[in-house]
Design a protein around this motif. Sequence first.
Motif: not given
Length: 422
Positions: A31, A168, A171-172, A269
Motif C-alpha cells: 500500500a 488499510i 493506506g490510512l 483502502c
Amino acid sequence: MSDNDNTVHAHRMWLFIASCISLLTTSMIFAIRGDISAALSADFHLNAELMGKMWSPAFLGFTFSIFICGFAVDALGMKVMHVLSAVGFLVGLGCIIAAPMPELAEGEIVSGIFATPGTSMLFIGFLIMGIAQGIVEGVINPLAATIYPDKKGQMLNVLHAWWPGGMIIGGLLALALTKGGASWQAKMGMIAIPTVIYLVMCLMRKYPQTERVAAKVSTADMVKGTFKPLFILLFLLMWLTAAVELGPDQWFPALMKELTGMEGIIFLCYTAGLVFVIRFFGGGLVHKFSPLIVLIVCSVLTFIGLFWLGTLKTGASAAVAFTAATIFGIGKSFFWPTMLGIVAERFPKGGALAMNLMGGAGMASIAFVLPIMGGQLDTAGAGAALKMVSYLAIALIVVFTALHIGFQMKGGYKAVHVSDEE
C-alpha cells in the motif's frame, strides 16, 4: 477443555497471530509503495514504465524466495525462515530510505534503472524486501495448514484477511502522513514497527514441523505431487487470479486519482476493507459451498468491476467509481487464499513446496503485469490499463466452471487427507 488443550490452543494462536502480523507487514509495503509512487517518480526521475520495472524486483524476489522456501522450511525450520524474513525487511528498508536522489534537470528521465546510484539502491532495496515478502508467504501458509489441519481453507482465508488489513493500515497511515506533510521516507519507515513486533514474537516460541515432514512423506513424494495434471492447471490459473487481483491494486492509487481526481489511496483502502471483512468473517463459505463455486462467482464480479472501472472517463462521478470499485473489491476477495486452500486440501503430500509454488506463480505474474500496465497507463490511459486486465477474468470464468463440472461428475469436491492421497 483441559489445561493442556488450553496451552496448545494458546501456542497455536500465538504463532497464527505472528503470521498475521508478518502478512500485514508485507501488505503495508504494498500500500505504501503505491502511495509514494508519484514522489519516487519525481525524486528519482522515473516514468510510469520505469516505475513498474522498479517494482518488478520486489515481485521477482518474492517469487525466487518463495520457491526456495518450499524446501528451506523443511530443511531449516519455519522459525529460522520467519526470523530471516524480518531481517530482510529491515535491511531492504534501509537501502530504500538511504538511496541518494539523482541530480538531473526537472522533467528529465533517467536512462535506465541502474543509470544512477540512487535508482540502483532502490532496485536492490525493493529486491531484498521482495525476497523477505516471499519468505513470509513461504512460511505462514504451510504453518497455518500444519497447526489447523482440519480447517485449512477457512484459516487460510482468515490469515489472508490480514493482507487487505495491512493495506488499510498502510493506506490510512500514508494518507495521514501526507496530510501532515511527511516525506515518502517517513512513510516507508512505518514498516519497521510491525516488522520488529513479529520478529520478537517469532523468537519467543517454538515452531512445529510442517505437516508433510510430520507425516514422514518423503521429499521425492512431495515433488511428485507437483507434477499431477490438476496441480499444474491450478499453478497456471494462479498466474491469472493474481494478475486480476493484485496487478490493479499496485496501480490503484495512481489510476483512481487520474479517473476521479480524488486521493487514489482512499479507493485502495475501501476495496481492501471489503476484502478484509469478507475473508475474516466469510472464510467458512469455501466449506459451505464448493471452493470452485466461490471462485466462479469471484471471477464474474471481478470482470464486471474492472471492466466498469475501465470505462470511466477522467472526472468520473465518485459514486459511480465507488460502485464499480465495490464490485471489484467483492470479486477479488477469495482468489489468493482459496487457490492456496484447494492445493492444501487436494495435495497435502505436496507440503510447503506445492503451496509455495502457487504463491510464487502469483507473484511472478504480478512482476510481469506491472510494467505492462505501466506502459498502458503511459500510452493509453488508466481505463485501457484496467480493461486489459479485466479480460483475464473471462478465461477464469470458463476454466473454473469446467473444473466444477468435472468434480461434480466425480461426486463433488472433497478435501484429501495426507494419508489418503495417492
